[in-house]
Design a protein around this motif. Structure first.
Motif, PDB file in Angstrom:
ATOM      1  N   LEU A 145       3.201  -1.856   4.079  1.00  0.00           N
ATOM      2  CA  LEU A 145       2.031  -2.679   4.360  1.00  0.00           C
ATOM      3  C   LEU A 145       1.088  -2.005   5.353  1.00  0.00           C
ATOM      4  O   LEU A 145      -0.134  -2.067   5.201  1.00  0.00           O
ATOM      5  N   THR A 146       1.635  -1.357   6.363  1.00  0.00           N
ATOM      6  CA  THR A 146       0.779  -0.759   7.390  1.00  0.00           C
ATOM      7  C   THR A 146      -0.123   0.332   6.813  1.00  0.00           C
ATOM      8  O   THR A 146      -1.309   0.409   7.145  1.00  0.00           O
ATOM      9  N   THR A 147       0.433   1.172   5.925  1.00  0.00           N
ATOM     10  CA  THR A 147      -0.393   2.225   5.332  1.00  0.00           C
ATOM     11  C   THR A 147      -1.411   1.640   4.359  1.00  0.00           C
ATOM     12  O   THR A 147      -2.526   2.153   4.233  1.00  0.00           O
ATOM     13  N   LEU A 148      -1.047   0.560   3.683  1.00  0.00           N
ATOM     14  CA  LEU A 148      -1.995  -0.098   2.776  1.00  0.00           C
ATOM     15  C   LEU A 148      -3.182  -0.642   3.553  1.00  0.00           C
ATOM     16  O   LEU A 148      -4.343  -0.400   3.203  1.00  0.00           O
ATOM     17  N   LEU A 149      -2.911  -1.381   4.638  1.00  0.00           N
ATOM     18  CA  LEU A 149      -3.996  -1.956   5.436  1.00  0.00           C
ATOM     19  C   LEU A 149      -4.839  -0.876   6.090  1.00  0.00           C
ATOM     20  O   LEU A 149      -6.059  -1.000   6.203  1.00  0.00           O
ATOM     21  N   SER A 150      -4.193   0.189   6.527  1.00  0.00           N
ATOM     22  CA  SER A 150      -4.931   1.294   7.133  1.00  0.00           C
ATOM     23  C   SER A 150      -5.895   1.917   6.127  1.00  0.00           C
ATOM     24  O   SER A 150      -7.026   2.277   6.480  1.00  0.00           O
TER      25      SER A 150
END
Length: 361
Positions: A145-150
């Motif tokens: 999720l963190t890389t997607l939002l980034s």
């Protein structure tokens, strides 16, 4: 019961055929012909394509044994518990030699109550798309999720679109020659009240440029859009998929299906009816939000995917599908589709004495 006329374009021959379908599934009149076919209608071109308003009937499973019923009852109780409590309950209430059977029962129960369980896979892959772009631009895959939002909030991506679509990725697609594919289907809407839909009776397959690997997020293995695959510079397979520009027509697909699954008529009896059902369902869903004008029309490009258990999934609906041919397969099809659209919008109303103009008024 309100009745709707669903008319289907014929194949490349330009034949036209129609069937009636009622919204009430208990009243099945899909096999009745239009009582006043156009004067230039050739019954030898095209064929009547009944529209199923419910999913295709599947064979009924055999009755459950006493042991299976017991495991189903336990599985239902376990599904209502938090995961850790469910594991504790399973290990304390079930002998070890029954654990495999119980787990199988639980997985089956999950498939029944969560229809996307079969496609989820184990890698938590998600696909994101900018809401206002086409031709595969800006699409990316993620499993964190963190890389997607980034990615979607990064400065480099802000020029793409401020709104994004995120979908759970189908991790278990049906593959051909070890490659993922999807299906592009043309749908023409000429009226929303009453709703009139033309479903072109053939479509085509689009393949990814290289072999599918669920553990990799490399786009050339996952995206089937020709606008993406044409830039692939890696080693290409020497097969009939590559020879046809990473595309197949439906007759070739039908032959492959019969050879792969040792069953005839999978396309006309299972896959195509499921696609028609999705088309009608989605258009009915959007119907109340459409500001329709009489004597207007809209061509849609539906993209479908088939999973490894022959389930059909809707990927997206394109409001302005490209009609520019990119391979020998689309060269023939795009020309035929545009020719038949004109027949529906101009020739058919004239044949019925209603004047020309889109909308089947």
């Amino acid at each position: 019961n309100r009745r709707e006329l669903i008319a289907f374009l014929g194949g490349p021959s330009g034949g036209l055929s129609m069937s009636h379908a009622s919204n009430n599934s208990s009243s099945n009149n899909s096999s009745s012909n239009d009582s006043n076919p156009p004067a230039n209608h050739d019954p030898n071109k095209g064929s009547i394509l009944p529209l199923p308003l419910s999913p295709p009937d599947l064979p009924q499973p055999p009755p459950l044994t006493v042991a299976q019923k017991r495991r189903s009852q336990i599985a239902a109780a376990l599904l209502a518990l938090p995961p850790y409590s469910a594991i504790q309950a399973l290990t304390s209430s079930t002998p070890p030699f029954e654990w495999c059977a119980m787990i199988s029962t639980i997985v089956h129960a999950l498939n029944l109550c969560r229809v996307q369980t079969c496609l989820n896979g184990t890698r938590n892959v998600w696909i994101v798309k900018p809401g206002g772009k086409s031709r595969g631009r800006g699409i990316a895959l993620f499993n964190h999720l963190t890389t997607l939002l980034s990615y979607i909030h990064s400065a480099d991506q802000q020029h793409l679109e401020s709104r994004w679509v995120a979908q759970k990725y189908v991790e278990r697609p049906l593959v051909i020659r070890q490659r993922k594919f999807d299906l592009r289907q043309w749908v023409l809407v000429t009226d929303w009240d009453p709703m009139m839909v033309y479903f072109y009776d053939t479509c085509y397959l689009r393949f990814a440029a290289t072999k599918y690997d669920a553990s990799s997020l490399e786009l050339f293995q996952h995206l089937t859009n020709n606008s993406i695959s044409k830039y692939y510079e890696g080693e290409k397979a020497d097969d009939d998929v590559t020879a046809n520009g990473d595309m197949w027509d439906i007759p070739t697909f039908e032959i492959w299906l019969e050879q792969r699954f040792q069953r005839a008529a999978i396309w006309p009896s299972l896959l195509q009816p499921a696609m028609k059902h999705v088309v009608v369902s989605t258009l009915e869903t959007a119907r109340s939000h459409i500001q329709h004008r009489k004597n207007s029309c809209q061509l849609f490009g539906y993209d479908f995917l088939v999973d490894d258990e022959l389930r059909v999934w809707l990927l997206e609906i394109n409001s302005s599908p490209t009609m520019e041919p990119s391979t020998s397969i689309t060269s023939d099809l795009c020309s035929s589709v545009q020719d038949d659209i004109l027949k529906v919008l101009v020739d058919l109303p004239l044949a019925r004495g209603g004047g020309g103009g889109g909308g089947g008024g």
